[in-house]
Structures are given as structure tokens and as C-alpha cells.
Design an enzyme around this catalytic site. Structure first.
Site, PDB file in Angstrom:
ATOM      1  N   GLN A 108      -0.562  -3.037  -1.716  1.00 58.20           N
ATOM      2  CA  GLN A 108       0.893  -2.521  -2.428  1.00 58.20           C
ATOM      3  C   GLN A 108       1.494  -3.355  -3.382  1.00 58.20           C
ATOM      4  O   GLN A 108       1.338  -4.633  -3.352  1.00 58.20           O
ATOM      5  CB  GLN A 108       1.914  -2.767  -0.966  1.00 58.20           C
ATOM      6  CG  GLN A 108       3.319  -2.608  -1.427  1.00 58.20           C
ATOM      7  CD  GLN A 108       4.271  -3.406  -0.369  1.00 58.20           C
ATOM      8  OE1 GLN A 108       3.718  -3.856   0.574  1.00 58.20           O
ATOM      9  NE2 GLN A 108       5.441  -3.027  -0.519  1.00 58.20           N
ATOM     10  N   GLU A 226       6.922  -1.848   5.765  1.00 61.38           N
ATOM     11  CA  GLU A 226       6.422  -3.311   5.770  1.00 61.38           C
ATOM     12  C   GLU A 226       6.936  -4.540   6.748  1.00 61.38           C
ATOM     13  O   GLU A 226       6.183  -5.028   7.305  1.00 61.38           O
ATOM     14  CB  GLU A 226       6.487  -3.820   4.399  1.00 61.38           C
ATOM     15  CG  GLU A 226       6.288  -5.267   3.896  1.00 61.38           C
ATOM     16  CD  GLU A 226       6.403  -5.779   2.427  1.00 61.38           C
ATOM     17  OE1 GLU A 226       5.495  -6.702   2.112  1.00 61.38           O
ATOM     18  OE2 GLU A 226       7.395  -5.214   1.853  1.00 61.38           O
TER      19      GLU A 226
END
Length: 376
Positions: A108, A226
Site C-alpha cells: 500500500q 487497514e
């Protein structure tokens, strides 16, 4: 099969497969082929299409095993769920199954040297070039980038609008010749994080996730996943493991020690139940929103509490204990990764408790007129 049979089958499979010294990708392929990767993900895209009950049953059986799945934690916890929520059918068809089988590793790419807690201040630029885009810029603090095949990349595509409105999300090939990954060594001596440089990296438009300049909306989806995956302890140890180790290392006959261990158990159990509720709501189509920040904050505080207990009750020996030293070294990062504790409290205050927001002078100013990071 019923849940008891499912759990029994998982126990047998784990006993035969979990603790072998296989390559991580080979293990993920066997995990997928056995039906234990993507347990709740849609069957259409390669998942098992089962319920949270099966996922919790497998997690409970896997808790006592060392599964070599860390390098897949970003893909499984953040990138994959974002593609399922916001990607196109072509993107899901191309990327989800290889992710679940361990054929491809994901990272990410959000934070930058001048855009950490304030991610929307990022400066990595994506410029239209015919049917594609050209990206230049830098990212930092990116986990598992040194292993990654693909990355979820947040870029700036318009500097003439306020910072949140000029962002676009892409899937980027981490093996592109213009991508340079440099591992960063932390205090454990390992390289969990990396800095990444993008020099004229080309990305086809079909790898754009969401609409042009709607990247912040896609990023919010990723950040929610997340925080939920971090709070659930994806890819790391957890409160139950730390509690068990502390009980072995200290005098549980001391009532004051028992009180502290009970407090650790209560915090761990409360976080686990909260995570289960948020996960169930997500699978039912109910967006947890800012409450994901509460879960992430709870884990950060739980990790710090565990580290404090380890050092105060066990003493210097705690830093050489495998489980306890993990909690101690992890505590500072948990207060930063996925958003600092201060940012989490601001989000909870504004969006959960409906308290007045802090004054912001940059929400309506075009990005090109802001002085952020290295921009003058």
C-alpha cells in the site's frame, strides 16, 4: 459440513501443514487449495464464500501455529478488500485470485516524507499521457514493498482543487523499471518498511481504481480496511499470546500481578469482541466508518499496556523473550502506523461523538496554493 466438522478439519490440516518450513508463496497456494484463504471473500472472485463463523473457527485453530503469511498481510487486509469494494470486475478477475493463492504480493503506497498523518498533502504526481498515466514521486514507510509485485498507489492528479479533491488511486506494477525500492532498517535490525521512488512510471488507465480525482474516497475505504486489519492483529501477535507468555513469566500468586493480568485479559477480550462486531457489520453491508479508528486505537493502547507490563513485571529479561520483546518493539509503531493515536482520537471525536471539529484553513484552498512538505 457443520461448524464443529469445519473446525476439526482445519485442526487436522494445520497440524499437517502449518509448521513446515515452506516458502511463503508455496504455503499460501496450499492454504488456498485447502479452502482456508479468502474464507469470507466472494466465490465469484476466488474466495470461499463462507461466513464469519468459519473464519473465526479457522483463526482460533491457527492461533497456536506459526503461519508464514506476513508478506501477504497488506494484500489480504487492505488491497484485496479495496479492490472488492471499489475495483472493476476486470480488476477483481485479474488480481484477487492470484492474491489469495500467494502468487502475487501487494503493498500500500500512501505515506510520503511530507505527508504522513496528513496523507491528503501527498505530492506524488500522475499525469495523463494518451491512454495511460505517468507517475513521478516518492513514498515511504511502506510495509513489504521489497517483496511486492503490485501496489495500491495514491497520487495527485489535479493541483487546482483542494487537496482532498485532486487525488486518484492506481494499481502499480512494482517491477516496472522506474520503480526503486529501498528497505529501511528499524531498531529490531529488520526491514519492515521501505522507501519507494517513482521515475516516469507508466500505468494504463485500466489500472485506475475509482474515478479520476475520487482517490480520497477510495483511500478512505483502504484506510478503513487497514485499521480493521491492524486492530484484528493481521500479520502480528496479539493480546492473547502476550497474556499467555506473561502468565508463564511472572508470579501469578501475587494479587497485584493478577489484577494487572486480568486488566490485560479484559482489554484483549473487549478488542476481540469489538472487531468481531465490526467485521460482521462489514460483511452485512453496514459501513463501520470511523469506529474502525476506535478499534485501531484500542490495539495501539493494548500494545503499549502490554509493553509496560512486560518491562515492569518481567524486567530486563523481557527484551530477550520472543513474545514480549515483540510487544515492546511493536508499541511505538502501533501508535503511528495506520494513523497516529492523536489522529484516531480526532476522528473518533468528530465522526463518532459529533464533537466540534478542529479549525482547518486548508480544506477549500487549491493544493497549488498550499505550502506542504517540500512544496514552496
Amino acid at each position: 459440513m457443520n461448524l464443529d466438522e469445519y473446525r476439526s478439519a482445519a485442526r487436522v490440516w494445520l497440524a499437517a501443514n502449518a509448521d513446515r518450513t515452506d516458502d511463503a508463496r508455496e504455503f499460501m497456494a496450499r492454504l488456498y487449495d485447502a479452502g482456508y484463504s479468502g474464507i469470507t471473500w466472494p466465490k465469484r472472485w476466488g474466495g470461499q464464500g463462507l461466513t464469519q463463523a468459519e473464519e473465526r473457527a479457522f483463526a482460533a485453530e491457527a492461533r497456536d501455529h506459526a503461519l508464514p503469511t506476513y508478506i501477504f498481510s497488506i494484500g489480504l487486509g487492505m488491497c484485496g478488500p479495496t479492490l472488492l469494494d471499489r475495483g472493476t470486475d476486470a480488476q477483481r478477475e485479474r488480481f484477487v485470485r492470484p492474491l489469495l493463492r500467494g502468487e502475487e504480493v501487494w503493498c500500500q503506497l500512501f505515506s510520503e516524507p511530507g505527508a504522513g498523518s496528513d496523507v491528503a498533502s501527498l505530492q506524488t504526481r500522475a499525469v495523463r499521457d494518451g491512454d495511460g498515466w505517468v507517475v513521478n514521486g516518492q513514498k515511504v514507510w511502506t510495509s513489504v514493498a521489497q517483496h511486492a509485485d503490485w501496489g495500491l498507489l495514491l497520487t495527485r492528479t489535479d493541483v487546482d482543487v483542494p487537496k482532498h479533491k485532486g487525488l486518484t488511486m492506481f494499481v502499480v506494477d512494482m517491477h516496472h523499471p522506474g520503480v526503486t525500492v529501498r528497505p529501511l532498517k528499524d531498531m529490531t535490525g529488520r526491514s519492515h518498511f521501505n522507501e519507494i521512488f517513482f521515475d516516469d512510471v507508466t500505468i494504463p488507465d485500466e489500472h485506475r481504481v475509482g474515478e479520476v480525482n475520487d482517490g480520497w474516497g477510495v483511500a478512505v475505504t483502504t484506510l478503513l480496511h487497514e485499521r480493521l486489519s491492524i486492530s484484528a492483529g493481521v500479520g502480528m501477535g496479539g493480546g492473547a499470546d502476550w497474556l499467555a507468555r506473561l502468565r508463564e513469566a511472572v508470579d501469578t500468586g501475587d494479587p497485584l500481578v493478577r489484577d494487572q493480568l486480568v486488566e490485560l485479559h479484559i482489554r484483549s477480550r473487549a478488542l476481540s469482541l469489538f472487531n468481531q462486531r465490526l467485521s460482521q457489520e462489514t460483511r452485512a453491508g453496514l459501513f463501520p466508518g470511523a469506529r474502525g479508528s476506535a478499534a485501531k486505537l484500542l490495539l495501539a493502547e493494548l500494545t503499549l499496556y502490554t509493553a509496560d507490563l512486560a518491562t515492569s513485571l518481567v524486567g530486563p529479561e523481557s527484551v530477550v523473550d520472543e513474545e514480549l520483546s515483540h510487544a515492546i518493539s511493536l508499541a511505538p509503531a502501533m501508535a503511528l502506523g495506520g494513523g497516529t493515536n492523536e489522529i484516531m482520537r480526532n476522528i473518533i471525536g468528530e465522526r463518532v461523538l459529533n464533537l466540534p471539529p478542529e479549525p482547518r484553513v486548508d480544506k477549500t484552498v487549491p493544493f497549488k496554493d498550499l505550502k506542504v512538505g517540500t512544496q514552496q
